[in-house]
Design a protein around this motif. Structure first.
Motif, PDB file in Angstrom:
ATOM      1  N   MET A  13     -23.539  83.572 -31.354  1.00 25.16           N
ATOM      2  CA  MET A  13     -23.171  82.252 -31.391  1.00 25.16           C
ATOM      3  C   MET A  13     -21.679  81.692 -31.422  1.00 25.16           C
ATOM      4  N   PHE A  14     -20.881  82.479 -32.146  1.00 26.43           N
ATOM      5  CA  PHE A  14     -19.612  82.393 -32.069  1.00 26.43           C
ATOM      6  C   PHE A  14     -18.681  82.664 -30.799  1.00 26.43           C
ATOM      7  N   GLY A  15     -19.131  83.801 -30.230  1.00 20.38           N
ATOM      8  CA  GLY A  15     -18.886  84.293 -28.795  1.00 20.38           C
ATOM      9  C   GLY A  15     -19.030  83.116 -27.771  1.00 20.38           C
ATOM     10  N   PHE A  16     -20.178  82.618 -27.665  1.00 19.58           N
ATOM     11  CA  PHE A  16     -20.622  81.697 -26.624  1.00 19.58           C
ATOM     12  C   PHE A  16     -19.963  80.319 -26.740  1.00 19.58           C
ATOM     13  N   PHE A  17     -19.906  79.847 -27.875  1.00 19.55           N
ATOM     14  CA  PHE A  17     -18.967  78.420 -27.943  1.00 19.55           C
ATOM     15  C   PHE A  17     -17.544  78.669 -27.815  1.00 19.55           C
ATOM     16  N   ARG A  18     -16.969  79.984 -28.043  1.00 19.48           N
ATOM     17  CA  ARG A  18     -15.587  80.356 -28.116  1.00 19.48           C
ATOM     18  C   ARG A  18     -15.251  80.548 -26.399  1.00 19.48           C
ATOM     19  N   GLU A  19     -16.070  81.134 -25.608  1.00 26.36           N
ATOM     20  CA  GLU A  19     -16.007  81.156 -24.293  1.00 26.36           C
ATOM     21  C   GLU A  19     -16.434  80.211 -23.423  1.00 26.36           C
ATOM     22  N   MET A  20     -17.229  79.294 -23.726  1.00 19.71           N
ATOM     23  CA  MET A  20     -17.487  77.939 -23.014  1.00 19.71           C
ATOM     24  C   MET A  20     -16.562  76.996 -23.188  1.00 19.71           C
ATOM     25  N   ARG A 125     -23.984 102.618 -36.754  1.00 20.97           N
ATOM     26  CA  ARG A 125     -23.918 103.131 -35.487  1.00 20.97           C
ATOM     27  C   ARG A 125     -25.031 102.887 -34.624  1.00 20.97           C
ATOM     28  N   GLU A 126     -26.032 103.208 -35.424  1.00 19.90           N
ATOM     29  CA  GLU A 126     -27.466 103.160 -34.448  1.00 19.90           C
ATOM     30  C   GLU A 126     -27.749 101.893 -33.793  1.00 19.90           C
ATOM     31  N   HIS A 127     -26.906 100.949 -34.305  1.00 21.48           N
ATOM     32  CA  HIS A 127     -27.250  99.662 -33.603  1.00 21.48           C
ATOM     33  C   HIS A 127     -25.952  99.197 -32.586  1.00 21.48           C
ATOM     34  N   TYR A 128     -24.966 100.095 -32.361  1.00 22.05           N
ATOM     35  CA  TYR A 128     -24.004  99.637 -31.428  1.00 22.05           C
ATOM     36  C   TYR A 128     -24.349  99.263 -30.235  1.00 22.05           C
ATOM     37  N   GLN A 129     -25.142  99.982 -29.254  1.00 22.84           N
ATOM     38  CA  GLN A 129     -25.489  99.707 -28.122  1.00 22.84           C
ATOM     39  C   GLN A 129     -26.306  98.310 -28.037  1.00 22.84           C
ATOM     40  N   VAL A 130     -27.027  98.029 -28.906  1.00 19.03           N
ATOM     41  CA  VAL A 130     -27.912  96.768 -28.573  1.00 19.03           C
ATOM     42  C   VAL A 130     -26.768  95.491 -29.146  1.00 19.03           C
ATOM     43  N   VAL A 131     -26.039  95.754 -29.987  1.00 19.39           N
ATOM     44  CA  VAL A 131     -25.314  94.515 -30.403  1.00 19.39           C
ATOM     45  C   VAL A 131     -24.265  94.365 -29.627  1.00 19.39           C
ATOM     46  N   THR A 132     -23.722  95.338 -28.823  1.00 17.78           N
ATOM     47  CA  THR A 132     -22.704  95.319 -27.717  1.00 17.78           C
ATOM     48  C   THR A 132     -23.361  94.479 -26.653  1.00 17.78           C
ATOM     49  N   GLY A 133     -24.543  94.809 -26.271  1.00 25.87           N
ATOM     50  CA  GLY A 133     -25.066  93.996 -25.461  1.00 25.87           C
ATOM     51  C   GLY A 133     -25.258  92.711 -25.625  1.00 25.87           C
ATOM     52  N   HIS A 134     -25.693  92.100 -26.982  1.00 30.52           N
ATOM     53  CA  HIS A 134     -25.912  90.986 -27.368  1.00 30.52           C
ATOM     54  C   HIS A 134     -24.685  90.157 -27.186  1.00 30.52           C
ATOM     55  N   THR A 135     -23.557  90.583 -27.612  1.00 32.99           N
ATOM     56  CA  THR A 135     -22.271  89.990 -27.724  1.00 32.99           C
ATOM     57  C   THR A 135     -21.703  89.989 -26.247  1.00 32.99           C
ATOM     58  N   ARG A 136     -21.763  90.954 -25.434  1.00 31.59           N
ATOM     59  CA  ARG A 136     -21.560  90.571 -24.005  1.00 31.59           C
ATOM     60  C   ARG A 136     -22.160  89.593 -23.270  1.00 31.59           C
ATOM     61  N   ALA A 137     -23.492  89.645 -23.740  1.00 31.23           N
ATOM     62  CA  ALA A 137     -24.458  88.656 -22.868  1.00 31.23           C
ATOM     63  C   ALA A 137     -23.852  87.248 -23.093  1.00 31.23           C
ATOM     64  N   ALA A 138     -23.662  87.124 -24.502  1.00 28.52           N
ATOM     65  CA  ALA A 138     -23.195  85.559 -25.222  1.00 28.52           C
ATOM     66  C   ALA A 138     -21.789  85.202 -24.584  1.00 28.52           C
ATOM     67  N   ILE A 139     -20.971  86.098 -24.448  1.00 28.34           N
ATOM     68  CA  ILE A 139     -19.579  85.904 -23.833  1.00 28.34           C
ATOM     69  C   ILE A 139     -19.832  85.376 -22.546  1.00 28.34           C
ATOM     70  N   LEU A 140     -20.582  86.398 -21.630  1.00 30.56           N
ATOM     71  CA  LEU A 140     -20.651  85.767 -20.164  1.00 30.56           C
ATOM     72  C   LEU A 140     -21.661  84.666 -19.955  1.00 30.56           C
ATOM     73  N   SER A 141     -22.445  84.446 -20.841  1.00 30.47           N
ATOM     74  CA  SER A 141     -23.342  83.191 -20.754  1.00 30.47           C
ATOM     75  C   SER A 141     -22.280  82.028 -20.992  1.00 30.47           C
ATOM     76  N   GLY A 142     -21.539  82.169 -21.909  1.00 31.45           N
ATOM     77  CA  GLY A 142     -20.620  81.046 -22.232  1.00 31.45           C
ATOM     78  C   GLY A 142     -19.714  80.671 -21.153  1.00 31.45           C
ATOM     79  N   LYS A 143     -19.228  81.717 -20.533  1.00 32.24           N
ATOM     80  CA  LYS A 143     -18.280  81.505 -19.243  1.00 32.24           C
ATOM     81  C   LYS A 143     -18.979  81.091 -18.334  1.00 32.24           C
ATOM     82  N   ILE A 288     -23.554  95.553 -15.700  1.00 31.04           N
ATOM     83  CA  ILE A 288     -24.487  95.905 -16.352  1.00 31.04           C
ATOM     84  C   ILE A 288     -25.050  97.132 -15.624  1.00 31.04           C
ATOM     85  N   ILE A 289     -25.014  97.282 -14.180  1.00 36.40           N
ATOM     86  CA  ILE A 289     -25.376  98.367 -13.323  1.00 36.40           C
ATOM     87  C   ILE A 289     -24.622  99.565 -13.661  1.00 36.40           C
ATOM     88  N   ALA A 290     -23.154  99.343 -13.901  1.00 27.56           N
ATOM     89  CA  ALA A 290     -22.264 100.623 -14.187  1.00 27.56           C
ATOM     90  C   ALA A 290     -22.689 101.069 -15.590  1.00 27.56           C
TER      91      ALA A 290
END
Length: 428
Positions: A13-20, A125-143, A288-290
């Motif tokens: 939520m923070f990343g989405f509003f920050r980047e929008m 550490r076990e949640h790193y990949q999924v939360v990285t995906g969440h935050t990256r999606a939020a940032i790109l959605s905001g932009k 995402i493809i990369a």
């Protein structure tokens, strides 16, 4: 809901509003418009370079202070400086005030390091990949949403370029209480890291020892991560490529609106928002493809691919610089972002997969610092009035040539290594 998922949701939520920030697509049109009575040359040579210098000056300090203060205070600072920045952009008129605003812009951008590394200090550490995906999606959605909103409002003449900044100010205000809700981080990677060699077993079973501040442990761990990372030839080679590429990419996206303004009818580019939105969307697809590729298993092949793509990017930038049609430049920018985010994600993945544990933030912080130093040199020489002060078209000839030369050198290195490898196999 699991605790790590709640944290991820808040951070998203923070990343989405920050980047929008819909105003970003038309910030050059606004700054060089009637409100301040400044020319495009003044904004380009006397304002934007201040932002570059400010980010560089603050990045190292912010990176170390982020770990020392354990992330959350710097995330809050990011929200506050975002508010101050847009207040100054909206209600000041002089060149001096605009240059001062660039200092806050430097803090706003440098403090991104806290946002990107907070999650790794807070979740397992076990949640790193999924939360990285969440935050990256939020940032790109905001932009993406910011670009779409900007284009709709400008095309329908519902808002002026200045009025878009009120929306950006509102999103930064919304991000502040969200940042306050983020949980504190009890540990950090360096200054509050537990020294595994000296830590004694807890007196009570099941009770962990609270990490304590230690400058000595921080220095020792920083040095260990630094040496172990950059003495690895794979990390070094790909880190240099990453820094060189990011340097040029930041320069391209920072000054692209000046090129569009120069090429557009009546020197007013009205479709920046839609272009930024499409570029963000396709750039996300490329990333995402990369991310799905096992690039570390075929490093030499992907260095060859990255070098060829880099040459293509250089050719695209030269095309944008030499054409007289803003629509061609829009298309070039979209293609540039799509390809660039694909190859830079490959480079980042290869670097990350060859690092020792927990040194990701340090290495990419240093790589970013190197990129900013190179960008500052490029800004001083190419953009600022203290250097050549080139017009937009000539600047993009330089950036295109930069990509061509960098990629050609790496292509020759890859071919040379391949020849040496084939020769050694033949001798064996």
């Amino acid at each position: 809901m699991d605790n790590w998922l709640k944290i991820s949701l808040l951070l998203c939520m923070f990343g989405f509003f920050r980047e929008m920030r819909p105003s970003e697509s038309y910030v050059t049109e606004y700054l060089a418009g009637d409100w301040r009575n400044l020319t495009s040359e003044q904004v380009q040579q006397e304002v934007y370079p201040f932002g570059t210098y400010s980010v560089l000056a603050q990045l190292v300090i912010v990176f170390l202070v982020t770990d020392l203060l354990r992330y959350k205070p710097i995330i809050i600072l990011s929200a506050i400086t975002g508010i101050v920045l847009f207040v100054m952009l909206l209600w000041t008129r002089s060149l001096l005030n605009l240059q001062i605003a660039q200092v806050f812009y430097g803090t706003f951008m440098a403090s991104e390091v806290a946002y990107y590394t907070y999650i790794y200090a807070k979740v397992d550490r076990e949640h790193y990949q999924v939360v990285t995906g969440h935050t990256r999606a939020a940032i790109l959605s905001g932009k993406f949403l910011g670009g779409v909103l900007a284009q709709v409002l400008v095309s329908t003449e519902s808002m002026s370029f200045r009025e878009l900044h009120f929306i950006s100010l509102a999103t930064q205000i919304i991000s502040l209480p969200i940042s306050l809700l983020l949980p504190k981080v009890p540990r950090s990677f360096y200054f509050y890291a537990v020294d595994k060699e000296t830590t004694k077993p807890p007196a009570i079973a099941g009770q962990e020892e609270t990490p304590k501040f230690s400058l000595r442990n921080a220095g020792r761990l920083l040095w260990y991560h630094l040496v172990s990372s950059y003495t690895n030839p794979i990390v070094l080679m790909w880190s240099i490529w990453w820094s060189l590429a990011i340097c040029a990419q930041v320069q391209v996206i920072t000054y692209i609106q000046f090129l569009w303004k120069d090429q557009a009818p009546n020197n007013q580019s009205n479709y920046n928002g839609g272009t930024e939105a499409i570029a963000t969307l396709l750039g996300a697809v490329g990333a995402i493809i990369a991310g799905l590729l096992k690039s570390n298993n075929h490093r030499n092949r992907y260095m060859l691919i990255n070098s060829i793509c880099g040459i293509a990017l250089g050719a695209l930038l030269l095309l944008a610089a030499l054409c007289n049609n803003v629509w061609v430049s829009y298309a070039v920018y979209i293609a540039f972002c799509s390809v660039f985010y694909f190859i830079v994600t490959i480079a980042a993945a290869i670097v990350a997969e060859n690092l020792v544990d927990d040194s990701f933030g340090l290495v990419f912080g240093i790589n970013t610092l190197v990129a900013l130093i190179l960008q500052t040199i490029l800004t001083v020489v190419v953009v600022a009035d203290t250097g050549f002060g080139l017009p937009p078209r000539d600047q993009y000839i330089v950036y295109g040539s930069y990509f061509l030369i960098m990629s050609a050198i790496y292509l020759l290195v890859v071919l040379f290594l391949k020849m040496c490898s084939n020769k050694s196999q033949t001798v064996a």
